[in-house]
Design an enzyme around this catalytic site. Structure first.
Site, PDB file in Angstrom:
ATOM      1  N   SER A 143      -8.400   4.171   7.988  1.00 36.60           N
ATOM      2  CA  SER A 143      -6.778   4.581   8.278  1.00 36.60           C
ATOM      3  C   SER A 143      -6.612   5.872   8.933  1.00 36.60           C
ATOM      4  O   SER A 143      -7.797   6.906   8.247  1.00 36.60           O
ATOM      5  CB  SER A 143      -5.644   4.131   7.623  1.00 36.60           C
ATOM      6  OG  SER A 143      -4.585   4.183   7.884  1.00 36.60           O
ATOM      7  N   TYR A 156      -1.287   3.013  -1.045  1.00 32.60           N
ATOM      8  CA  TYR A 156      -2.491   2.732   0.172  1.00 32.60           C
ATOM      9  C   TYR A 156      -2.700   3.845   0.575  1.00 32.60           C
ATOM     10  O   TYR A 156      -4.122   2.925   0.861  1.00 32.60           O
ATOM     11  CB  TYR A 156      -0.504   1.790   1.889  1.00 32.60           C
ATOM     12  CG  TYR A 156      -1.627   2.217   3.062  1.00 32.60           C
ATOM     13  CD1 TYR A 156      -1.835   1.238   3.303  1.00 32.60           C
ATOM     14  CD2 TYR A 156      -1.414   3.309   3.767  1.00 32.60           C
ATOM     15  CE1 TYR A 156      -2.193   0.409   4.099  1.00 32.60           C
ATOM     16  CE2 TYR A 156      -2.355   2.356   4.840  1.00 32.60           C
ATOM     17  CZ  TYR A 156      -2.433   1.050   5.576  1.00 32.60           C
ATOM     18  OH  TYR A 156      -3.150   1.025   6.667  1.00 32.60           O
ATOM     19  N   LYS A 160      -7.984   4.142   0.996  1.00 36.76           N
ATOM     20  CA  LYS A 160      -7.955   4.566   2.102  1.00 36.76           C
ATOM     21  C   LYS A 160      -8.450   5.507   1.805  1.00 36.76           C
ATOM     22  O   LYS A 160     -10.040   5.165   2.869  1.00 36.76           O
ATOM     23  CB  LYS A 160      -6.438   4.633   4.028  1.00 36.76           C
ATOM     24  CG  LYS A 160      -5.730   3.112   3.380  1.00 36.76           C
ATOM     25  CD  LYS A 160      -6.940   2.346   4.387  1.00 36.76           C
ATOM     26  CE  LYS A 160      -6.278   0.685   4.423  1.00 36.76           C
ATOM     27  NZ  LYS A 160      -7.171  -0.046   5.255  1.00 36.76           N
TER      28      LYS A 160
END
Ligand code: NAD
Length: 276
Positions: A143, A156, A160
């Protein structure tokens, strides 16, 4: 020679969003497609669409958190179509909230899917690809959150960063071997998908921590931002452009580059995160 026609692609997280877009694009370029996901109903719909596009498809319900299930997925794929030439380790989940509001179980869930899911894909498929000795590529979905950080998304973005870092290490390993197996890391910006509603596939045993009203408001704004993102079919086209160009970093949304540069400047100049 056509790079994709008649070859085999395997996509995890294929029941929705980017994974579905990738699977449909694989069909459009003439590949045979293996799709995997924990969401059996969504997976069946993706398989239907891939077939409707004229491609052969194999759908295998798979929880990428479980190495034995990823191995079984590889066995089924090999038996039906042969080992994939393109492997998309794409399944992912998101949880928002302050770092200490997210329960330990939520942290583990995000890491089990986003990081260990990719690790299981690499550990299962790369040795088989190396043994085959033919050109193949592993595409791990990270991402822009692998480079830029904000509040209330700690599990998150941490996951990533890990995906980008482990992919980069794998790049050096494959390069040093002179292997025909390549790796790319796909770093989308906002794409209109179900990622903001990941709790729909959160296992029952994962109990979320209580959230403050501010975190609930943040979540709504985050979801609205995702909804304004590009279409997943467009993202899939951009991902394939990167693959054709043999790129390691596939960063389709250049609007994030200044923020990435700014963050690195803060690091290099020893300044506070986000400072002018
Ligand atoms: N949507 C965005 O803006 C965006 C931006 C950057 C990166 N990404 C990444 O793209 C990838 C795909 O997400 P998306 O945006 O399409 O979201 P999505 O929720 O639409 O799709 C994710 C898919 O992963 C599946 N999944 C979840 N847990 C799984 C598990 N344990 N095993 C197998 N499958 C599982 C879900 O069922 C779902 O089908 C993720 O890795 C996500 O982090 C998304």
């Amino acid at each position: 020679m056509d790079k994709f026609r008649g070859r085999v692609a395997l996509v995890t997280g294929a029941a929705s969003g980017i994974g579905r877009g990738l699977a449909e694009h694989c069909a459009d370029v003439g590949m045979r497609v293996v799709v995997a996901d924990v969401d059996a109903a969504g997976l069946a719909e993706t398989a239907r669409r891939v077939e409707a596009a004229g491609a052969q498809v194999l759908a295998v319900p798979t929880d990428v958190r479980r190495e034995e299930q990823v191995r079984a997925l590889a066995d089924s794929a090999e038996e039906r179509f042969g080992l994939p030439h393109l492997l998309f380790n794409n399944a992912g989940v998101l949880t928002t909230g302050l770092s200490w509001e997210c329960s330990a179980e939520e942290w583990e869930w995000v890491f089990d899917v986003n990081v260990m899911g990719v690790v299981h894909g690499i550990r299962t498929f790369v040795p088989r690809m190396l043994a085959r000795g033919e050109p193949a590529r592993v595409v791990n979905t990270a991402s822009v959150g692998a480079f830029i950080v904000g509040p209330r998304v700690a599990p998150y973005v941490a996951s990533k960063f890990a995906v980008a870092a482990l992919s980069e290490s794998l790049y050096y390993e494959l390069r040093d071997l002179g292997a025909p197996v390549r790796v790319s890391v796909l770093c989308p910006g906002a794409v209109a998908t179900g990622i903001g509603r990941s709790e729909r596939v959160r296992p029952e045993e994962v109990r979320p921590g209580p959230r403050s009203p501010e975190s609930a408001t943040y979540r709504e704004a985050f979801e609205a931002g995702i909804a304004r993102g590009i279409d997943s079919r467009e993202l899939a086209r951009q991902a394939f452009d990167g693959i054709r160009e043999d790129r390691f970093w596939i960063l389709p949304d250049s609007s994030f580059l200044p923020a990435m540069e700014h963050r690195m400047r803060c690091v290099l100049e020893g300044r506070e995160p986000g400072s002018d």
